[in-house]
Design an enzyme around this catalytic site. Structure first.
Site, PDB file in Angstrom:
ATOM      1  CG  HIS A 249      77.911  40.035 -81.502  1.00  0.00           C
ATOM      2  ND1 HIS A 249      77.733  41.240 -82.137  1.00  0.00           N
ATOM      3  CD2 HIS A 249      79.121  39.570 -81.919  1.00  0.00           C
ATOM      4  CE1 HIS A 249      78.779  41.495 -82.910  1.00  0.00           C
ATOM      5  NE2 HIS A 249      79.624  40.498 -82.783  1.00  0.00           N
TER       6      HIS A 249
ATOM      7  CG  ASP B  11      90.471  52.877 -64.240  1.00  0.00           C
ATOM      8  OD1 ASP B  11      90.067  52.358 -63.182  1.00  0.00           O
ATOM      9  OD2 ASP B  11      91.269  53.829 -64.272  1.00  0.00           O
TER      10      ASP B  11
END
Length: 461
Positions: A177, A399
């Site tokens: 992060h 995807d």
């Protein structure tokens, strides 16, 4: 109205995993960093709450894998190597500089880590893949004896591909992060996925590092109190009831209709309207505190949540493609009594005020505050933190050539039980529903479910 909230259930199981290979992934071409290079990280990157890895998992079915025909691990490794050229800071390591702040360092250990694993189970045996399940934890690689919250000297991208007996697979991803916030992580993920899908490097937008944009002013100028960072001694029963019990993760699908009704009920009697998030956050906060039966009633609680500050920065604007941390922590405060006995609109007004209070000057004040008084440890006194993942393109960004994932998102909230996550519902029939994941002691789960669904509690004045 209660029928518009559905409690979701997940299976308790053990997933047998065998690790087959550990594959270091280096940038596929030259990068503008040499041995010994260092990169500056901003105070926003150095927030104590950012010194973690964010674990997510993505599931892909056997039909999509077989119809594509590409070897999964090689495709993902090759694409990651290509993407690590423009995203080269992710191939470095974190270390502490002399002032105690973190920086990216390029030493002898470099690159991302890809772990290839397999399981004798089929995806169908994992239960409902629409509900985040703590039992999926083995699908994200952790080093043996890895300390909690360790970020120093670790690969900044840790990916695990688990091949299942049915032919489907999961991609468990841990991103540091400190390097990217949620928006930045989606930008990196989308570039990796598009590169894998097209077999050519795709970066749209071009990644921008530019952490110097958030250097503190000289001298630092703090113009706000910043209650979100205050070290408040826990004087209520809230934290003890969670950390001393064995909290369980509960998930609920909240329909778009329910959210619209909540928003209507939550509108304050003033000139400004509240958002769907304001209404949802207010309702979940009230339901959680009431279910936990927090005492004493005069204790002041905090609700914190991250606000993407990119649209606030106009003088000068942030460059397109910036993938670092540009989040400010908004904070609403209320006594226990006012929270559970006041109206939903009263609490929604608090959330709205905190959200709208994030301005360009608030961002700069946050940077300067952390220059003067940077927290050294996570602090939970009287606090619930809501993380809104519904604004991220989790499914659209992932995807890799095997279609939209069956599930995309986090796994387990129980290590930090004062965190609640709003997730997009990835099922085909979602209709704009939101999945709310939250932690509670087992003894409080029934009460919370009742309050979350209870119209009389929502509208009580």
């Amino acid at each position: 109205m209660a029928s518009c909230v559905q409690e979701l259930h997940f299976s308790h199981m053990n997933i047998p995993i065998t690790v087959d290979r550990m594959i270091p992934v280096l940038p596929a071409g030259p990068i503008p960093a040499v041995l010994g290079s260092r990169l500056y990280l901003s105070n926003l990157d150095n927030m104590i709450g950012a010194r973690v890895f964010t674990p997510t998992v993505y599931f892909y079915g056997s039909k999509d894998v077989s119809s594509n025909g590409k070897p999964v691990v090689k495709t993902l490794c090759d694409a990651l190597a290509r993407v690590l050229v423009p995203y080269y800071p992710l191939s470095g390591r974190l270390r502490e500089a002399s002032d105690g702040k973190l920086e990216v360092f390029f030493g002898r250990e470099q690159g991302a880590l890809m772990v290839e694993a397999h399981s004798d189970m089929a995806l169908a045996e994992l239960g409902d893949l629409a509900v985040p399940n703590p039992a999926w934890a083995p699908l994200n690689y952790r080093f043996p004896d890895e300390e909690p919250y360790k970020v120093l000297d670790m690969p900044l991208v840790i990916a695990q591909v688990t091949l299942f007996a049915c032919g489907g697979f999961s991609l468990g991803l841990r991103l540091c992060h400190c390097i990217c916030d949620g928006v930045g992580a989606m930008q990196f993920l989308a570039a990796w996925a598009a590169t894998a899908k097209t077999d050519t490097l795709v970066t749209n937008p071009e990644p921008c590092w530019d952490r110097e944009f958030f250097r503190p002013r000289n001298p630092p100028t703090v113009k706000y109190q910043h209650p979100e960072f205050m070290n408040i001694e826990e004087g209520s029963s809230l934290t003890a009831s969670l950390w001393e019990s064995n909290p369980v993760q509960k998930c609920y699908k909240v329909s778009n209709q329910f959210q619209a009704q909540l928003k209507s009920l939550a509108q304050p009697n003033d000139m400004l309207s509240c958002s769907t998030f304001d209404a949802m956050a207010a309702h979940v906060w009230r339901s959680w505190v009431k279910a936990l039966d927090v005492k004493p009633l005069d204790y002041e609680l905090r609700l914190t949540f991250s606000v993407n500050a990119r649209p606030k920065l106009k003088n000068p604007p942030l460059k397109k493609g910036f993938y670092g941390n540009v989040v400010c922590v908004a904070c609403g405060m209320s006594t226990v009594y006012d929270l559970i006995n006041g109206s939903l609109s009263d609490t929604a007004r608090l959330v709205r005020h905190a959200r709208l209070g994030i301005s360009e000057e608030y961002v700069r004040s946050t940077v300067d505050y952390m220059e003067i008084d940077r927290a050294k440890r996570l602090e939970f006194g009287g606090k619930l933190t809501i993380t809104q993942w519904t604004r991220f393109s989790l499914y659209e960004s992932a995807d890799f050539g095997w279609g939209r994932p069956i599930y995309a998102g986090p796994i387990d909230l129980t290590p930090t039980p004062q965190v609640c996550v709003f997730l997009p519902d990835g099922t085909a029939e979602s209709g704009g529903a939101t999945v709310v994941c939250i932690c509670l002691p087992e003894s409080a789960t029934h009460r919370f479910t009742e309050f979350l669904c209870w119209k009389d509690f929502i509208s009580y004045e």
